[in-house]
Scaffold this active site. Structure first.
Site, PDB file in Angstrom:
ATOM      1  N   ALA A  80      43.118  50.689  44.207  1.00 18.48           N
ATOM      2  CA  ALA A  80      41.145  50.452  43.885  1.00 18.48           C
ATOM      3  C   ALA A  80      41.027  49.955  42.657  1.00 18.48           C
ATOM      4  O   ALA A  80      40.523  50.745  41.532  1.00 18.48           O
ATOM      5  CB  ALA A  80      40.337  52.107  44.390  1.00 18.48           C
ATOM      6  N   SER A  88      38.530  38.634  40.620  1.00 16.54           N
ATOM      7  CA  SER A  88      39.796  37.652  39.717  1.00 16.54           C
ATOM      8  C   SER A  88      39.250  38.288  38.002  1.00 16.54           C
ATOM      9  O   SER A  88      40.671  37.546  37.540  1.00 16.54           O
ATOM     10  CB  SER A  88      39.324  36.238  40.385  1.00 16.54           C
ATOM     11  OG  SER A  88      39.778  35.732  41.231  1.00 16.54           O
ATOM     12  N   TRP A 112      36.462  45.839  48.795  1.00 15.33           N
ATOM     13  CA  TRP A 112      37.861  45.003  48.660  1.00 15.33           C
ATOM     14  C   TRP A 112      38.862  45.803  49.680  1.00 15.33           C
ATOM     15  O   TRP A 112      39.845  45.449  48.559  1.00 15.33           O
ATOM     16  CB  TRP A 112      37.570  43.844  48.146  1.00 15.33           C
ATOM     17  CG  TRP A 112      36.783  43.147  48.026  1.00 15.33           C
ATOM     18  CD1 TRP A 112      35.991  42.325  46.792  1.00 15.33           C
ATOM     19  CD2 TRP A 112      35.935  42.376  49.003  1.00 15.33           C
ATOM     20  NE1 TRP A 112      35.184  41.649  47.187  1.00 15.33           N
ATOM     21  CE2 TRP A 112      35.167  41.420  48.395  1.00 15.33           C
ATOM     22  CE3 TRP A 112      35.807  42.468  50.383  1.00 15.33           C
ATOM     23  CZ2 TRP A 112      34.203  40.730  48.736  1.00 15.33           C
ATOM     24  CZ3 TRP A 112      34.768  41.905  50.951  1.00 15.33           C
ATOM     25  CH2 TRP A 112      33.833  40.655  50.287  1.00 15.33           C
ATOM     26  N   ILE A 113      38.176  47.393  49.120  1.00 14.66           N
ATOM     27  CA  ILE A 113      39.882  48.287  49.332  1.00 14.66           C
ATOM     28  C   ILE A 113      40.171  48.569  50.399  1.00 14.66           C
ATOM     29  O   ILE A 113      39.742  48.759  51.059  1.00 14.66           O
ATOM     30  CB  ILE A 113      39.269  49.848  47.850  1.00 14.66           C
ATOM     31  CG1 ILE A 113      38.334  49.130  47.378  1.00 14.66           C
ATOM     32  CG2 ILE A 113      40.096  50.463  48.584  1.00 14.66           C
ATOM     33  CD1 ILE A 113      38.735  49.191  46.178  1.00 14.66           C
ATOM     34  N   GLN A 234      55.996  12.034  69.752  1.00 15.39           N
ATOM     35  CA  GLN A 234      56.644  11.608  68.014  1.00 15.39           C
ATOM     36  C   GLN A 234      55.633  12.931  67.524  1.00 15.39           C
ATOM     37  O   GLN A 234      56.099  13.315  66.097  1.00 15.39           O
ATOM     38  CB  GLN A 234      57.012  10.354  67.821  1.00 15.39           C
ATOM     39  CG  GLN A 234      57.929  10.409  66.419  1.00 15.39           C
ATOM     40  CD  GLN A 234      58.165   9.227  65.684  1.00 15.39           C
ATOM     41  OE1 GLN A 234      57.289   8.051  65.666  1.00 15.39           O
ATOM     42  NE2 GLN A 234      59.149   9.065  65.684  1.00 15.39           N
ATOM     43  N   GLU A 318      45.321  39.942  46.093  1.00 19.58           N
ATOM     44  CA  GLU A 318      46.131  39.913  44.957  1.00 19.58           C
ATOM     45  C   GLU A 318      46.765  38.787  44.056  1.00 19.58           C
ATOM     46  O   GLU A 318      47.277  38.029  44.298  1.00 19.58           O
ATOM     47  CB  GLU A 318      47.566  40.310  46.305  1.00 19.58           C
ATOM     48  CG  GLU A 318      47.280  41.288  46.932  1.00 19.58           C
ATOM     49  CD  GLU A 318      48.590  42.231  47.329  1.00 19.58           C
ATOM     50  OE1 GLU A 318      49.131  42.440  46.621  1.00 19.58           O
ATOM     51  OE2 GLU A 318      48.309  43.504  47.782  1.00 19.58           O
TER      52      GLU A 318
HETATM   53  N1  CAA Z   1      52.457  40.165  34.697  1.00 20.56           N
HETATM   54  C1  CAA Z   1      52.617  40.389  33.569  1.00 20.56           C
HETATM   55  N2  CAA Z   1      51.458  40.755  32.718  1.00 20.56           N
HETATM   56  C2  CAA Z   1      50.533  40.332  32.794  1.00 20.56           C
HETATM   57  C3  CAA Z   1      50.309  39.283  34.049  1.00 20.56           C
HETATM   58  C4  CAA Z   1      51.598  38.964  34.427  1.00 20.56           C
HETATM   59  N3  CAA Z   1      51.025  38.407  36.071  1.00 20.56           N
HETATM   60  N4  CAA Z   1      49.061  38.653  33.971  1.00 20.56           N
HETATM   61  C5  CAA Z   1      48.673  38.844  32.545  1.00 20.56           C
HETATM   62  N5  CAA Z   1      49.237  39.649  32.037  1.00 20.56           N
HETATM   63  C6  CAA Z   1      49.776  40.122  30.510  1.00 20.56           C
HETATM   64  C7  CAA Z   1      49.762  39.295  29.368  1.00 20.56           C
HETATM   65  O1  CAA Z   1      50.393  38.960  29.049  1.00 20.56           O
HETATM   66  C8  CAA Z   1      48.813  40.043  28.226  1.00 20.56           C
HETATM   67  O2  CAA Z   1      49.603  40.984  27.534  1.00 20.56           O
HETATM   68  P1  CAA Z   1      48.890  40.888  25.796  1.00 20.56           P
HETATM   69  O3  CAA Z   1      48.037  41.482  26.064  1.00 20.56           O
HETATM   70  O4  CAA Z   1      50.152  41.770  25.667  1.00 20.56           O
HETATM   71  O5  CAA Z   1      49.500  39.821  25.161  1.00 20.56           O
HETATM   72  C9  CAA Z   1      47.224  40.776  29.054  1.00 20.56           C
HETATM   73  O6  CAA Z   1      48.317  40.354  30.464  1.00 20.56           O
HETATM   74  C10 CAA Z   1      46.121  40.250  29.558  1.00 20.56           C
HETATM   75  O7  CAA Z   1      46.932  38.757  30.040  1.00 20.56           O
HETATM   76  P2  CAA Z   1      45.176  38.049  30.105  1.00 20.56           P
HETATM   77  O8  CAA Z   1      45.086  36.848  28.850  1.00 20.56           O
HETATM   78  O9  CAA Z   1      46.116  36.523  30.340  1.00 20.56           O
HETATM   79  O10 CAA Z   1      44.168  38.459  30.924  1.00 20.56           O
HETATM   80  P3  CAA Z   1      43.304  38.019  31.676  1.00 20.56           P
HETATM   81  O11 CAA Z   1      41.997  38.555  31.195  1.00 20.56           O
HETATM   82  O12 CAA Z   1      43.031  36.015  31.165  1.00 20.56           O
HETATM   83  O13 CAA Z   1      43.329  37.489  32.963  1.00 20.56           O
HETATM   84  C11 CAA Z   1      44.873  37.263  34.770  1.00 20.56           C
HETATM   85  C12 CAA Z   1      44.613  36.861  33.287  1.00 20.56           C
HETATM   86  C13 CAA Z   1      45.848  36.164  35.404  1.00 20.56           C
HETATM   87  C14 CAA Z   1      43.708  35.368  35.143  1.00 20.56           C
HETATM   88  C15 CAA Z   1      44.323  38.514  35.505  1.00 20.56           C
HETATM   89  O14 CAA Z   1      42.937  38.640  35.975  1.00 20.56           O
HETATM   90  C16 CAA Z   1      44.374  37.836  37.304  1.00 20.56           C
HETATM   91  O15 CAA Z   1      45.775  38.542  37.492  1.00 20.56           O
HETATM   92  N6  CAA Z   1      43.782  38.431  38.221  1.00 20.56           N
HETATM   93  C17 CAA Z   1      43.434  38.463  39.740  1.00 20.56           C
HETATM   94  C18 CAA Z   1      43.215  39.926  39.973  1.00 20.56           C
HETATM   95  C19 CAA Z   1      43.474  40.197  41.254  1.00 20.56           C
HETATM   96  O16 CAA Z   1      45.262  39.679  41.672  1.00 20.56           O
HETATM   97  N7  CAA Z   1      43.211  40.568  42.016  1.00 20.56           N
HETATM   98  C20 CAA Z   1      43.768  41.078  43.329  1.00 20.56           C
HETATM   99  C21 CAA Z   1      42.785  42.244  44.024  1.00 20.56           C
HETATM  100  S1  CAA Z   1      43.736  43.878  44.648  1.00 20.56           S
HETATM  101  C22 CAA Z   1      44.402  42.801  46.168  1.00 20.56           C
HETATM  102  O17 CAA Z   1      44.312  42.094  46.553  1.00 20.56           O
HETATM  103  C23 CAA Z   1      44.748  44.210  46.719  1.00 20.56           C
HETATM  104  C24 CAA Z   1      44.228  44.461  48.432  1.00 20.56           C
HETATM  105  O18 CAA Z   1      43.403  45.402  48.541  1.00 20.56           O
HETATM  106  C25 CAA Z   1      45.350  43.519  49.692  1.00 20.56           C
END
Ligand code: CAA
Length: 334
Positions: A80, A88, A112-113, A234, A318
């Protein structure tokens, strides 16, 4: 599925899991998705939650929750994170967790859980301070906690056997030790979990696309037009050739990401590349499979229209394709 060990594939045997490794988990997900993409989502999310508890949980939390995944006591588990205005950008979430004496009080809503209706436990994120993404914390919320209510299931285009619900949290009380990991570590926990989740979705794409491709190949050999099987043309052979080429490329990317995870090497970029490519290629493959079926493919009489509807979600959940490109781009330039 729990009896077969499919709901706890990354969980150590001491906690009742299968401990099969990331590659075996990916292979199993592909096979389940080949039969039913919705079941694959339930499996993927449940395993993701189990892994997050194993990785970040205390010994007490692991012993309390992990055996319920392998035994099937938790039919599924839910992740969640998202909210109506924080998809995003999870750091924009508004749900809060406040410490009150010896309890956490959690309020807000989630959107969206997946698995919410059948989950035995939720990993749930809420804001514990105003410090942007460093102000998020993660909690273990058992199903049935007073104050937790489930909304109306979404009427989705595909993945219709997988439930997706909003949640309301109205002052849910949790003990202090329901915190998973450290206070303020929630964003990092979510990113860590999603890296693995992205390999799962790419694996799901492989299963769905292979199912659509097999249907298209069989149909092309059996359907006759102009007095011969359409597989002789083809135009159809080229579509099949493109499908097989993309399937092989998907497989290599997914295996690469899963192998890195299994070897303990950083796999965030590899997972995003696998998910980005697999979800977009799987969409093209399912679309070609439908095209090969002609008008019949556009009806519910054949399964290809379901594959096309199911696979569309993989470019969104995701982390959308756009988010994967951000992750890859930042990783390349860091
Ligand atoms: N792996 C590891 N660390 C990560 C990372 C990753 N993929 N992405 C970011 N981080 C870390 C960064 O290195 C940073 O670390 P530091 O603070 O130590 O420097 C920290 O996290 C913050 O990163 P950003 O400054 O890049 O953060 P941001 O706010 O700009 O956002 C983003 C980055 C990549 C856009 C992130 O917000 C993101 O991945 N968003 C998508 C969210 C998502 O995938 N949601 C899915 C919902 S769940 C779902 O769908 C499940 C379901 O039920 C099917």
């Amino acid at each position: 599925m729990a009896e077969l060990g499919l709901m706890s594939m990354g969980v150590k045997e001491t906690y009742g899991g299968t401990d099969a490794g990331a590659l075996a988990f990916s292979l199993a997900l592909r096979e389940i998705a080949y039969g039913c993409a919705s079941t694959a989502v339930m499996m993927a999310v449940t395993n993701m939650v189990a892994e997050v508890i194993q990785y970040f949980g205390s010994e007490v939390q692991r012993e309390q929750h992990l055996p319920s995944f392998g035994s099937g006591h938790y039919r599924t588990a839910a992740f969640a994170l998202s909210e109506a205005s924080a998809g995003s950008d999870p750091a924009a979430m508004l749900s809060t967790a406040q410490k009150h004496h010896d309890r956490w009080l959690i309020s807000g809503s989630k959107q969206w859980i997946s698995n919410a209706a059948s989950a035995g436990v939720f990993v749930l994120w809420a804001r514990t301070s105003e410090q942007g993404n460093k102000g998020l914390s993660c909690f273990l919320l058992p199903a049935g906690t007073p104050g937790l209510s489930l909304g109306k299931p979404e009427d989705k285009m595909g993945l219709r056997a997988s439930d997706t619900l909003p949640l309301e949290l109205d002052g849910c009380e949790l003990p202090l030790d329901a915190l998973l990991g450290q206070e303020g570590q929630g964003f990092k926990i979510a990113m860590h979990a999603l890296n693995g989740g992205r390999i799962s979705i790419a694996s799901q794409c492989l299963g769905i696309a292979r199912a659509a491709f097999d249907e298209a190949k069989a149909y092309a050999k059996e359907r006759e037009q102009f007095s011969q099987a359409i597989a002789n043309f083809q135009a159809v052979q080229w579509m099949l050739a493109d499908c097989q080429t993309e399937l092989d490329a998907m497989e290599l990317l997914v295996n690469h990401a899963a192998a890195r995870k299994e070897q303990g090497i950083d796999y965030s970029q590899a997972a995003s590349m696998a998910k980005l490519y697999a979800s977009e290629a799987a969409w093209r493959i399912c679309n070609r499979a439908l095209q090969i079926h002609g008008g019949y493919g556009y009806t519910r009489e054949y399964p290809v229209e379901r594959h096309l509807r199911d696979v569309r979600a993989t470019q969104i959940y995701e982390g959308s394709s756009e988010i994967q490109r951000i992750v890859i781009g930042r990783s390349l330039l860091s």
